[in-house]
Write a protein that holds these residues in place. Structure first.
Motif, PDB file in Angstrom:
ATOM      1  N   ARG A 125     -14.902  10.342   5.657  1.00 41.74           N
ATOM      2  CA  ARG A 125     -16.177   9.939   5.094  1.00 41.74           C
ATOM      3  C   ARG A 125     -16.968  11.159   4.659  1.00 41.74           C
ATOM      4  N   GLU A 149       2.732   8.590  -2.387  1.00 42.76           N
ATOM      5  CA  GLU A 149       1.962   7.683  -3.231  1.00 42.76           C
ATOM      6  C   GLU A 149       2.675   6.345  -3.412  1.00 42.76           C
ATOM      7  N   TRP A 178       0.834  -1.206   0.000  1.00 42.66           N
ATOM      8  CA  TRP A 178       0.000   0.000   0.000  1.00 42.66           C
ATOM      9  C   TRP A 178       0.864   1.248   0.000  1.00 42.66           C
ATOM     10  N   SER A 179       0.292   2.324  -0.532  1.00 41.39           N
ATOM     11  CA  SER A 179       0.979   3.605  -0.473  1.00 41.39           C
ATOM     12  C   SER A 179       1.123   4.029   0.986  1.00 41.39           C
ATOM     13  N   ARG A 187     -11.156  10.932  -1.106  1.00 44.67           N
ATOM     14  CA  ARG A 187      -9.748  10.571  -1.271  1.00 44.67           C
ATOM     15  C   ARG A 187      -8.836  11.775  -1.367  1.00 44.67           C
ATOM     16  N   ARG A 209      -2.181   5.395   2.347  1.00 46.79           N
ATOM     17  CA  ARG A 209      -3.146   4.425   2.865  1.00 46.79           C
ATOM     18  C   ARG A 209      -2.704   3.861   4.204  1.00 46.79           C
ATOM     19  N   GLU A 258      -8.179  12.703   2.123  1.00 51.37           N
ATOM     20  CA  GLU A 258      -7.354  11.619   2.682  1.00 51.37           C
ATOM     21  C   GLU A 258      -5.888  11.861   2.329  1.00 51.37           C
ATOM     22  N   PHE A 290     -19.164   7.660   1.174  1.00 50.23           N
ATOM     23  CA  PHE A 290     -17.909   7.479   0.440  1.00 50.23           C
ATOM     24  C   PHE A 290     -16.695   8.047   1.172  1.00 50.23           C
ATOM     25  N   THR A 291     -15.519   7.568   0.754  1.00 45.81           N
ATOM     26  CA  THR A 291     -14.272   8.102   1.279  1.00 45.81           C
ATOM     27  C   THR A 291     -13.824   9.258   0.386  1.00 45.81           C
ATOM     28  N   LEU A 323     -10.205   6.083   8.919  1.00 44.88           N
ATOM     29  CA  LEU A 323     -10.836   6.366   7.629  1.00 44.88           C
ATOM     30  C   LEU A 323     -12.155   7.115   7.793  1.00 44.88           C
ATOM     31  N   ARG A 324     -12.824   6.877   8.915  1.00 43.82           N
ATOM     32  CA  ARG A 324     -14.116   7.518   9.167  1.00 43.82           C
ATOM     33  C   ARG A 324     -14.028   9.036   9.029  1.00 43.82           C
ATOM     34  N   ARG A 335       0.298   7.693  11.447  1.00 44.04           N
ATOM     35  CA  ARG A 335      -1.035   7.100  11.562  1.00 44.04           C
ATOM     36  C   ARG A 335      -1.686   7.492  12.882  1.00 44.04           C
ATOM     37  N   ILE A 374      -5.319   4.374   7.646  1.00 44.24           N
ATOM     38  CA  ILE A 374      -6.133   3.170   7.860  1.00 44.24           C
ATOM     39  C   ILE A 374      -6.837   3.143   9.212  1.00 44.24           C
ATOM     40  N   ALA A 375      -6.250   3.764  10.237  1.00 46.08           N
ATOM     41  CA  ALA A 375      -6.872   3.686  11.559  1.00 46.08           C
ATOM     42  C   ALA A 375      -7.947   4.752  11.767  1.00 46.08           C
TER      43      ALA A 375
END
Lengths: 318, 215
Positions: free
Chosen positions: B75, B104, B60-61, B82, B64, B85, B79-80, B71-72, B122, B68-69
């Motif tokens: 939202r 990336e 993963w980039s 991006r 990401r 993000e 949808f996410t 992502l909410r 993260r 990951i911990a």
């Protein structure tokens, strides 16, 4: 410096593109060219191409769900039998009309999917064995509930529209398949659930440390596949105008083949709904060509198996 | 000392391994056992020792891996988002001076130190309150080590509680207010990080009979 970084980025992005998403469309075009050459006037008719898409939509709808299961590193061998059990569950509700049939079929498929999910998460049975057990359970259920006789659905007009109706000239099953594929793509690539699915398949312990509950995701993908099988049962029963306990034999292989050839890794963590879609179409075209050439079904089985072997072997090479 | 139960202690606090006895409280509230997701919600974060196998998705980039911990947070409807993000992850990675500045790229292509920064980023992004670090400089080359130290010091200065497991005694003494010494799964000593020496730690960590033998 800035220029440097951007070229690195494009290169990195190109490398991230699954090979299958580039190769399969080329294969599909090649197959169409072959079709035109060997059966001119038959292959490239809208009737034949729409027929390919309709045939593919039964397996294809299931393959979209299967993509999520395989993305977690799992497998669902029970889809063909669940397809039959769901059709029969709906069929037993025939007196109550088309919509109740659909509810019954979806309900049965969701229930069996949930049992798969529970066996794998709560019961800690490996997916291969859990769904292999479900393969025989669901088939037994279908035969037992139907007393081994197909149920006529000739009265259910709305259901038959789902199986053989057309909207603006496009067969409804093909339309449903495309819609399911689009929803599947969005779910995998644009939602938290999709990212978590790939996270669990790619590195389960890292997922847990990042606060994901792997069992929830795993349970959900089997239920999701159940849902897809339920939709497929509606399309198939509607098309046949009957619910039969023997349908769906070896559908699991067709679905898994399409997913694998589409670039989704059997080890989990890497998945492509687009690839699965093209994989379904590729297999559809190949078997259509073999049919047009009057090849016996045995040969088709050999071709399918060989293609799966090649696809998995190529995957191992990356 | 390794095999003293240090890693197990961190993993138990975080809810990864079951506890034999005792309970974990964050700001007075008890954490249910075996639920890392709830530990995170209570403000904990964890950078495991086995970074490659437990901390990261190497394909993963970095983006990401960073988001990951949480992502909410990105939202938008179902949808996410991006773009945000990417923006947020890059901001945190940059604030930790992650090199090269190419978030990336897959995590696999970064050095151990920069991979560790992604794990720290993260938990920054998740705005955690207590960070559990298991051997944070393991597999990090000497040059990048001081960078990791700087980042940890900054986090602590910003009010984040740091619980660190390390075999580098100098690392412990340089950072910690309190040093707990474990032996066979039990805390056998508590030292003041500012006034203690490496010998003090060793004296507590090594069983008495072997010290007498050595002496």
């Amino acid at each position: 410096m800035a220029v440097d970084t951007s070229t690195i980025n494009t290169k990195a992005r190109l490398r991230q593109l699954p090979v299958q998403e580039l190769v399969l469309p080329i294969v599909i075009i090649a197959l169409i060219i072959v079709g035109v050459i060997i059966r001119p006037g038959v292959f490239l008719t809208s009737d034949n191409l729409l027929n390919v898409l309709t045939q593919a939509s039964i397996t294809g709808t299931i393959a979209i769900g299967m993509t999520f299961v395989i993305a977690t590193g799992g497998i669902d061998l029970s889809v063909g039998s669940v397809l039959a059990a769901a059709s029969i569950a709906g069929g037993l509700l025939t007196p109550y009309g088309s919509w109740i049939f659909m509810l019954g079929a979806l309900g049965m498929a969701l229930l069996l999917g949930a049992i798969n999910g529970l066996a794998i998460t709560w019961g800690k049975v490996v997916p291969f064995i859990a769904t292999l057990a479900m393969l025989t359970i669901a088939r037994g259920l279908a035969l037992w509930m139907s007393e081994k006789t197909p149920i006529s659905l000739i009265e259910l007009n709305i259901l038959q529209w789902f199986g053989s109706g057309r909207v603006l000239g496009i067969p409804v099953p093909a339309l449903v398949f495309v819609i399911v594929a689009i929803i599947g793509w969005v779910l995998l690539n644009r939602t938290t659930f999709g990212r978590h699915t790939l996270a669990v398949g790619g590195n389960r312990s890292a997922a847990r440390i990042a606060g994901i509950r792997p069992n929830r995701i795993v349970f959900a993908v089997y239920v999701l596949t159940g849902f897809c099988v339920g939709i497929s049962a509606i399309l198939l029963s509607g098309r046949l105008a009957s619910a039969s306990p023997v349908v769906g034999n070896l559908v699991e292989l067709d679905a898994i083949a399409a997913v694998v050839i589409g670039g989704t890794a059997l080890t989990g963590g890497k998945a492509s709904v687009t690839g699965t879609f093209f994989g379904v179409i590729t297999f559809g075209l190949i078997f259509n060509l073999l049919n047009l050439l009057n090849m016996p079904t045995e040969i088709q089985g050999i071709v399918k198996g060989a293609l799966i072997l090649v696809a998995v072997a190529l995957q191992r090479r990356d | 000392m390794s095999a003293s139960g240090r890693t197990e202690l961190l993993r138990t606090i975080y809810g990864l391994d079951p506890a034999q006895s005792g309970e974990v409280r964050v700001a007075g509230r008890r954490l249910p056992p075996a639920r890392p997701d709830l530990a995170i919600r209570a403000g904990l974060g964890f950078a495991p020792e086995e970074r490659k196998s437990e901390g990261l998705w190497l394909d993963w980039s970095l983006i990401r891996n960073t988001t990951i911990a949480d992502l909410r947070r990105f939202r938008r409807g179902p949808f996410t988002d991006r773009a945000s993000e990417r923006r947020e992850a890059s901001r945190h990675l940059r604030s930790l001076n992650t090199r090269p500045d190419a978030p990336e790229r897959p995590a696999r292509q970064f050095s151990g130190g920069n991979q560790q920064k992604a794990v720290l980023a993260r938990w920054l992004l998740r705005s955690c309150k207590v960070l559990l670090l298991d051997e944070p400089t393991r597999g990090v080359d000497v040059g990048a080590r001081s960078e990791i130290y700087r980042v940890i010091a900054e986090l602590a200065a910003n009010g984040i509680g740091i619980v660190m497991v390390s075999s580098e005694l100098a690392e412990l003494l340089g950072f910690c207010h309190r040093v707990l010494v474990l032996r066979e799964g039990h805390i056998v000593d508590e030292l003041d990080g500012a006034t203690s020496t490496e010998e003090d730690i060793l004296r507590s960590a090594v069983p008495v009979h072997s010290t007498t033998k050595a002496g």
